[in-house]
Design an enzyme around this catalytic site. Sequence first.
Site, mmCIF file in Angstrom:
data_model
loop_
_atom_site.group_PDB
_atom_site.id
_atom_site.type_symbol
_atom_site.label_atom_id
_atom_site.label_comp_id
_atom_site.label_asym_id
_atom_site.label_seq_id
_atom_site.Cartn_x
_atom_site.Cartn_y
_atom_site.Cartn_z
ATOM 1 C CG HIS A 141 -1.767 -1.170 1.303
ATOM 2 N ND1 HIS A 141 -2.870 -1.315 0.510
ATOM 3 C CD2 HIS A 141 -1.675 -2.301 2.025
ATOM 4 C CE1 HIS A 141 -3.428 -2.483 0.754
ATOM 5 N NE2 HIS A 141 -2.727 -3.101 1.660
ATOM 6 N NE ARG A 142 6.512 1.990 2.760
ATOM 7 C CZ ARG A 142 7.112 0.834 2.963
ATOM 8 N NH1 ARG A 142 7.722 0.227 1.981
ATOM 9 N NH2 ARG A 142 7.090 0.264 4.139
ATOM 10 N N GLY A 143 2.487 2.494 -2.287
ATOM 11 C CA GLY A 143 2.237 3.199 -3.536
ATOM 12 C C GLY A 143 1.044 4.134 -3.421
#
Lengths: 368, 702
Positions: free
Chosen positions: A310-312
Amino acid sequence: MVNGYELNKFKVLIFRVLETKGILPNMPQNAPIFPFTAIVGQEKMKLGLILNVINPSLSGILIRGEKGTAKSTAVRAAADILPQIAVIKDNPFQLSPYDDLETYRELERSLGREPQENFEVQMRKVRVVELPVGATEDRVVGSLDLEKALKTGDKLVEPGLLAAAHRGILYVDEVNLLDDHVVDALLDSAAMGVNVIEREGVSFSHPARFSLVGTMNPEEGELRPQLLDRFGLCVTIEGERDLENRVKVMERRALFEKAPEAFIESYKIQSEELALKITKARDLLPQVTIDRQLLFDIARYCLAVGVDGHRGDILVLKTAKTLAAWRGQTQVDNSDITSAAQLALPHRVRREPLMAVAENLDKLRLGG
Amino acid sequence: MDATDRLFPFAAIIGQDDLKEALILNAVNPLCGGVLARGEKGTAKSTAARSLSELLPPATKYQGCHFNCDPLKTKELCPYCKERSNQVEPLPSPAPFRTLPLNATEDRVAGSLNFEAALKTGLKTFEPGLLASVHRGILYVDEVNLLDDHIVDLILSAAANGENVVEREGISITHPARFILVGTMNPEEGELRPQLLDRFGLSVMVEGVKEPEDRVRLMEEREQFDQDSQVFRAKHAQKTIDLKNLILSAQTILPSVNISKRILKFIATMCAENNAAGHRADLILAEAVRAKAALKGLFEVNEEMVTELAPMVLAHRRREMAPPPPPPPPAEEEEEKKENAQNPENEKEKKEPQESQQEDDQNEDNQAQENEEEALKSNQNEPQSQDGQDSSPSLTPLEEDIENKELGPDKPNQASQEQIFEIGEPFKVKKIENQKDRLKRRGSGRRSRSLAGQKQGRYVKSGKFRDNLDLALDATIRAAAPYQLSREKKSNLAVTLKKADLRGCIREQRVGDLLFFLVDASGSMGARGRMAASKGAILSLLLDAYQKRDKVCLISFRRTEATVNLPLCSSVDLASKLLAQMPVGGRTPLSAGLAAAYREVRNALLKNPLARPIVIVITDGRANVPLYPEKKPNPIKEASQLARAMSLEKRIKFVVVDTEEPGLVNFNLASALSINLEAQYFKTNDLKASTLIDIIKQTNAN
């Protein structure tokens, strides 16, 4: 008993150890820096750096490109446009006088000093701390304070580069050539925002939240995916193809070499304008809002191109907000998201270890 | 603002239910044995593990105890607690949660002499390390698969015995160390040692959330947290307290949760059916199920709970999933290290026993194979077959046979055509690595373990000081500390050092090897999908090389000459790209290929004489173009002569990958080549780690 000769040899030895551990003060660096505003072209890279200056929580940028494309020059020059922060004076951990009080009291003790209630606060520029490729691990994470240990027998901490980089920028030139165990240390602290030291008899931890800025030439080998993910943004740059611009590059460089001070002076107004614009964007950033519908666009975008974790998503959101602030707007629009994705996703697209970094996101998005 | 203010609240984590459940089960019942979270990056693995620290129920202890002694276990109390046990009441204190950084050194993990106290009072006191401070708590390791083997050994032995035994620097102490190990890892970076893997009670595969709705919520939450973590935490404070209470009440129920014999049988069957190694799986599953029942407020467990939790316990223990690699030799290593610490100068002296040991190994191997391979006996220098049964037929034809054999030239249509083949399916390859020796190497990587000569590498422990200025200061002071009071002060320094006190760092690093791929790109390789399979094999080796940070060089030979496609460099990516584009067609100039490879290796060795290059020859061995056509030699004979000459350079390790498929007529030329090169020999299929247990042994003595 030791004779005189041996004693002398021993002294030399200790001195050299001190030197190699980096305890002797380094020479002050006041070499003139090529002005940021004088760099020709490379708009994407400059934008990426500016966005990071506006919003440090973007956690850095990776600049990939061939040799001689002003990668390092740009990063060093970025020091010019960095804002000021308040720090506790004489504290090697760059602690903030507002947020880090608890930590301050703890850390002062580990340095063998009594924490003061009325400490002095100092304003100074955000620092760019350079991590040389050959750095040893003990200098990076910190270690036992050799001098104090020998002189007084106290077990105190010698802070490393990560301490100096807290709230600043940690810059690694040729980051793909960095030794593996140093990379591990970086990963550790970049993930947690805390540097934990359990070595050489000292046990302690200090905050280490920094923007990681790296440059690399992909011909020399790729980065480990784990480290790649720690860079907030990623740009790939090429040499200027435009003839006129190439001439401009040569001209400016020649002028700078000839009379650096005068050259810097001639760009002073531009630099100040840029700094002002950045300050405005920083002030605007907390007010920037985003439509909930656009959040869905971000999520769908990331799912379509196939991003790990989910860092994107989080970074596209942050980048889009920062972009809006940079444009002087308080509302994120569609184009912000598209350009944010171009900056925040290329190195996050899911790939096998040997696949190239994605260059055409739109193709992926439509194809997927 | 202190450290906990920066913790993302556990209750606010979206999705990842398995991981959250596994962590909570451990908080309720420490006998669940820890959690390993595996999965892609950026999926809240570390966030969840770290935020667990604020959910742990407090533990009672005597204030000021450094060993976290359990007041109820009177036999285990440290002297400090014993003194107090009759005078004061133990108080509840937060359960220990400590992070083990990857660059920790041995002295801090196990504990060591407290030099500060020793310098000032002359008393030898023990300074407890991490293992003492996590007793009855959680030891958390981020990126646990990157942890150094030395530290892993320490943790394993402590975890196995439930106590930490320290024998160092004149200190001899044993203290209890029972802790929960929580680790996160990204499998892209390499796998865990099986023994360490087994120490984790539960393992959870973590994946990103796929629902856009959830992802949006996640972004919103994260944004709020970043803007003001304290406000965000306050918003979720109630949920955190509820969760805390739930864990606490579950803990009180836990002792009375009952498991019926029927359920125990069910658990046993389930573990047996899944081929779980050993009995740990059964025990842990039982404990986890009890914790789950307690969380639900039930006093009885049922089958449903068992089936629900079984995947967490069994996923990493199933035998067919992970073939048992060779037992790691921690004991031997320790010995080596100690030896090393005592007399490091005598490198030569120590090399001898090692060599003789290798010979012993060789002899044993030979004996084992005697009954199968008569042919091998004739020649002492014959390499061992790598594969006990499969390769025995391939070794039987002697060289003469091969030379006498008439080999038809490649079919003309193959020779003239040029094709590019797809890359076949990659797979996990077996371990190819050099044996650890006592030479110091420079470089960085992850393949072979090597003592580091430069001041690079991870400082793992200390030993005798050598003249490389790599002083281990902490160890030096510790060595000198107890004698300070009796030593005459000569300067204003607090420590008077003598030469005998000096200690050096023992550093270890994994050295990436130099891999030379010599690829046969002739027409014969194009037949029957051989090239696709070979490319698959090479790609697999390259993927492996990537994980181990090797340098690679790609050489191919076809038509009449050999080409260096990629000079030695660390860009494995480039190698794989070039591999994909490599055309196939033409005749087989094997000699030219060997010569080119040798040239490249020689150059690399000149640059770095201590390097250990590995040359991987991928061919079917059907040489038909000589290197020196004017002499009109038999190409195969020429190649074998060349191979024998090359095998004299003992620093180079050869691996031959035979692409010939078993058929009616087998020429077994590649296996003959491997004999001449004294190489390890594989069929393409043998390379797959999953099909065979790891049988690679060192064939050529260093």
